[in-house]
Design an enzyme around this catalytic site. Structure first.
Site, PDB file in Angstrom:
ATOM      1  N   HIS A 150      -2.359  -5.585   1.529  1.00  0.00           N
ATOM      2  CA  HIS A 150      -3.337  -6.403   1.053  1.00  0.00           C
ATOM      3  C   HIS A 150      -3.141  -7.351   0.809  1.00  0.00           C
ATOM      4  O   HIS A 150      -2.254  -7.878   0.593  1.00  0.00           O
ATOM      5  CB  HIS A 150      -4.063  -5.094  -0.210  1.00  0.00           C
ATOM      6  CG  HIS A 150      -5.383  -6.752  -0.468  1.00  0.00           C
ATOM      7  ND1 HIS A 150      -6.603  -6.205  -0.241  1.00  0.00           N
ATOM      8  CD2 HIS A 150      -5.201  -6.921  -1.478  1.00  0.00           C
ATOM      9  CE1 HIS A 150      -7.664  -7.172  -0.819  1.00  0.00           C
ATOM     10  NE2 HIS A 150      -6.803  -7.395  -1.044  1.00  0.00           N
TER      11      HIS A 150
ATOM     12  N   ARG B  72       2.093  -7.391   8.880  1.00  0.00           N
ATOM     13  CA  ARG B  72       1.050  -5.784   9.493  1.00  0.00           C
ATOM     14  C   ARG B  72       2.030  -5.612  10.672  1.00  0.00           C
ATOM     15  O   ARG B  72       2.235  -4.624  10.972  1.00  0.00           O
ATOM     16  CB  ARG B  72       0.004  -6.440   9.959  1.00  0.00           C
ATOM     17  CG  ARG B  72      -1.062  -5.764   8.178  1.00  0.00           C
ATOM     18  CD  ARG B  72      -2.104  -5.604   8.397  1.00  0.00           C
ATOM     19  NE  ARG B  72      -3.160  -5.291   6.469  1.00  0.00           N
ATOM     20  CZ  ARG B  72      -4.071  -6.450   6.045  1.00  0.00           C
ATOM     21  NH1 ARG B  72      -4.421  -7.255   7.261  1.00  0.00           N
ATOM     22  NH2 ARG B  72      -4.307  -5.948   5.100  1.00  0.00           N
TER      23      ARG B  72
ATOM     24  N   THR C 287      -5.893  -7.289  10.651  1.00  0.00           N
ATOM     25  CA  THR C 287      -6.046  -6.044   9.882  1.00  0.00           C
ATOM     26  C   THR C 287      -5.861  -4.912  10.657  1.00  0.00           C
ATOM     27  O   THR C 287      -4.882  -4.296   9.802  1.00  0.00           O
ATOM     28  CB  THR C 287      -7.961  -5.193   9.681  1.00  0.00           C
ATOM     29  OG1 THR C 287      -8.906  -6.512   8.776  1.00  0.00           O
ATOM     30  CG2 THR C 287      -7.600  -4.546   9.050  1.00  0.00           C
TER      31      THR C 287
ATOM     32  N   ASN D 192      -2.577  -0.030   6.556  1.00  0.00           N
ATOM     33  CA  ASN D 192      -1.749  -1.175   7.171  1.00  0.00           C
ATOM     34  C   ASN D 192      -0.900  -1.892   6.617  1.00  0.00           C
ATOM     35  O   ASN D 192      -0.661  -3.513   6.330  1.00  0.00           O
ATOM     36  CB  ASN D 192      -3.009  -1.847   7.756  1.00  0.00           C
ATOM     37  CG  ASN D 192      -3.939  -2.218   6.830  1.00  0.00           C
ATOM     38  OD1 ASN D 192      -3.600  -2.313   5.093  1.00  0.00           O
ATOM     39  ND2 ASN D 192      -4.880  -3.380   7.612  1.00  0.00           N
TER      40      ASN D 192
ATOM     41  N   LYS E  75       0.879  -1.477  -0.378  1.00  0.00           N
ATOM     42  CA  LYS E  75       0.177  -0.278  -0.618  1.00  0.00           C
ATOM     43  C   LYS E  75       0.650   0.957   0.499  1.00  0.00           C
ATOM     44  O   LYS E  75       2.103   0.984   0.414  1.00  0.00           O
ATOM     45  CB  LYS E  75      -1.130  -0.074   1.368  1.00  0.00           C
ATOM     46  CG  LYS E  75      -2.087  -1.279   0.849  1.00  0.00           C
ATOM     47  CD  LYS E  75      -2.594  -1.531   2.664  1.00  0.00           C
ATOM     48  CE  LYS E  75      -3.586  -1.920   2.114  1.00  0.00           C
ATOM     49  NZ  LYS E  75      -5.063  -2.724   3.451  1.00  0.00           N
TER      50      LYS E  75
ATOM     51  N   PHE F 106     -15.962   3.736   6.316  1.00  0.00           N
ATOM     52  CA  PHE F 106     -14.521   4.085   5.979  1.00  0.00           C
ATOM     53  C   PHE F 106     -14.015   4.160   4.130  1.00  0.00           C
ATOM     54  O   PHE F 106     -12.674   4.076   4.090  1.00  0.00           O
ATOM     55  CB  PHE F 106     -13.395   2.835   6.728  1.00  0.00           C
ATOM     56  CG  PHE F 106     -13.747   1.042   5.965  1.00  0.00           C
ATOM     57  CD1 PHE F 106     -13.053   0.500   5.322  1.00  0.00           C
ATOM     58  CD2 PHE F 106     -14.487   0.911   7.235  1.00  0.00           C
ATOM     59  CE1 PHE F 106     -13.296  -0.825   4.816  1.00  0.00           C
ATOM     60  CE2 PHE F 106     -14.682  -0.639   7.219  1.00  0.00           C
ATOM     61  CZ  PHE F 106     -14.346  -1.451   5.530  1.00  0.00           C
TER      62      PHE F 106
ATOM     63  N   ARG G 148      -3.043 -14.984   4.271  1.00  0.00           N
ATOM     64  CA  ARG G 148      -3.614 -14.067   5.373  1.00  0.00           C
ATOM     65  C   ARG G 148      -2.936 -13.850   6.864  1.00  0.00           C
ATOM     66  O   ARG G 148      -2.118 -13.294   7.669  1.00  0.00           O
ATOM     67  CB  ARG G 148      -5.215 -14.176   5.579  1.00  0.00           C
ATOM     68  CG  ARG G 148      -5.744 -14.177   4.172  1.00  0.00           C
ATOM     69  CD  ARG G 148      -5.961 -12.100   4.120  1.00  0.00           C
ATOM     70  NE  ARG G 148      -7.072 -11.979   5.242  1.00  0.00           N
ATOM     71  CZ  ARG G 148      -7.091 -10.953   4.956  1.00  0.00           C
ATOM     72  NH1 ARG G 148      -7.536 -10.031   3.701  1.00  0.00           N
ATOM     73  NH2 ARG G 148      -8.016  -9.973   6.266  1.00  0.00           N
TER      74      ARG G 148
HETATM   75  P1  ATP Z   1      -7.410  -5.430   2.931  1.00  0.00           P
HETATM   76  O1  ATP Z   1      -8.662  -5.989   2.172  1.00  0.00           O
HETATM   77  O2  ATP Z   1      -7.288  -4.447   2.815  1.00  0.00           O
HETATM   78  O3  ATP Z   1      -6.226  -6.786   2.375  1.00  0.00           O
HETATM   79  P2  ATP Z   1      -8.586  -6.543   5.101  1.00  0.00           P
HETATM   80  O4  ATP Z   1      -9.276  -7.741   4.166  1.00  0.00           O
HETATM   81  O5  ATP Z   1      -7.970  -7.474   6.418  1.00  0.00           O
HETATM   82  O6  ATP Z   1      -7.585  -5.686   4.736  1.00  0.00           O
HETATM   83  P3  ATP Z   1     -10.964  -5.528   5.221  1.00  0.00           P
HETATM   84  O7  ATP Z   1     -12.093  -5.838   6.092  1.00  0.00           O
HETATM   85  O8  ATP Z   1     -11.426  -5.625   3.875  1.00  0.00           O
HETATM   86  O9  ATP Z   1      -9.993  -6.001   5.873  1.00  0.00           O
HETATM   87  O10 ATP Z   1     -11.294  -3.911   4.790  1.00  0.00           O
HETATM   88  C1  ATP Z   1      -9.930  -2.918   4.080  1.00  0.00           C
HETATM   89  C2  ATP Z   1      -9.750  -2.448   4.452  1.00  0.00           C
HETATM   90  O11 ATP Z   1     -10.371  -1.407   5.199  1.00  0.00           O
HETATM   91  C3  ATP Z   1      -8.230  -2.209   5.396  1.00  0.00           C
HETATM   92  O12 ATP Z   1      -7.398  -2.739   5.212  1.00  0.00           O
HETATM   93  C4  ATP Z   1      -8.629  -1.192   6.466  1.00  0.00           C
HETATM   94  O13 ATP Z   1      -7.327   0.220   6.268  1.00  0.00           O
HETATM   95  C5  ATP Z   1      -9.705  -0.943   6.316  1.00  0.00           C
HETATM   96  N1  ATP Z   1     -10.739  -1.083   7.819  1.00  0.00           N
HETATM   97  C6  ATP Z   1     -11.831  -1.675   7.070  1.00  0.00           C
HETATM   98  N2  ATP Z   1     -12.139  -1.752   8.655  1.00  0.00           N
HETATM   99  C7  ATP Z   1     -11.979  -0.699   9.032  1.00  0.00           C
HETATM  100  C8  ATP Z   1     -12.208   0.739   9.828  1.00  0.00           C
HETATM  101  N3  ATP Z   1     -13.362   0.249  11.083  1.00  0.00           N
HETATM  102  N4  ATP Z   1     -11.598   1.327  10.280  1.00  0.00           N
HETATM  103  C9  ATP Z   1     -10.995   2.244   9.470  1.00  0.00           C
HETATM  104  N5  ATP Z   1     -10.693   1.522   8.182  1.00  0.00           N
HETATM  105  C10 ATP Z   1     -11.062   0.064   8.240  1.00  0.00           C
HETATM  106 MG    MG Z   2     -10.050  -7.929   2.999  1.00  0.00          MG
END
Ligand code: ATP
Ligand code: MG
Length: 139
Positions: A117, A104, A93, A114, A11, A59, A87
């Site tokens: 992805h 992470r 996350t 973070n 990212k 978000f 993962r």
């Molecule tokens: P990614 O899809 O980026 O790999 P992830 O699968 O761990 O991350 P997701 O639930 O898909 O998490 O959310 C996508 C992104 O949105 C997260 O990486 C995070 O940066 C952001 N995000 C998710 N939940 C929140 C939240 N409650 N507040 C702020 N940002 C959030």
């Molecule tokens: Mg995700």
């Protein structure tokens, strides 16, 4: 090759902090082979399309602004059990919840910034690999 591939992005925050090499090193150490790689700056619309499944969430606006704030590295990674193992390698996350030694935990600044992805299912891995790469860009 469903099941053996996943899509990662390094990212914008991690790219700005010069962490591309360190993160790719962790990925290689974990046994992944790079099948495709691209360094690019997503537009806000492209970031919005990539994270379409989160459209409407609180978000989403911040996420797409952040993901289009600077260049990213998109990579197709291959090994057995690619999605689930990746993962585990990246961790939770929110880096506060991530296990020691995960990407992470080591490199993320916060839940929203973070570092990386990782696809969350084989189905989404295929969609995400196809988002970035055509057939002739995969080796
Ligand atoms: P990614 O899809 O980026 O790999 P992830 O699968 O761990 O991350 P997701 O639930 O898909 O998490 O959310 C996508 C992104 O949105 C997260 O990486 C995070 O940066 C952001 N995000 C998710 N939940 C929140 C939240 N409650 N507040 C702020 N940002 C959030
Ligand atoms: Mg995700």
């Amino acid at each position: 090759m469903t099941g053996r591939q996943t899509l990662t992005m390094i990212k914008p925050n991690a790219v700005k902090r010069n962490l591309i090499g360190a993160i790719l090193h962790k990925i290689s150490e974990a046994g992944y082979v790079i099948k495709a790689m691209k360094y690019m700056h997503l537009s806000k619309a492209q970031a919005g399309e990539f994270y379409e499944i989160h459209r409407g969430k609180s978000f989403y606006e911040d996420l797409t602004t952040f993901m289009s704030s600077g260049p990213i590295v998109a990579v197709i990674l291959e090994k057995d059990n690619a999605v689930n193992d990746y993962r585990k390698l990246i961790g939770a996350t929110d880096p506060k919840d991530a296990e020691e030694g995960t990407i992470r935990k080591l490199y993320a600044e916060s839940k929203s910034h973070n570092a990386v992805h990782g696809s969350d299912s084989d189905e989404n891995a295929k969609i995400e690999c196809d988002f970035f790469f055509s057939k002739v860009e995969r080796f």
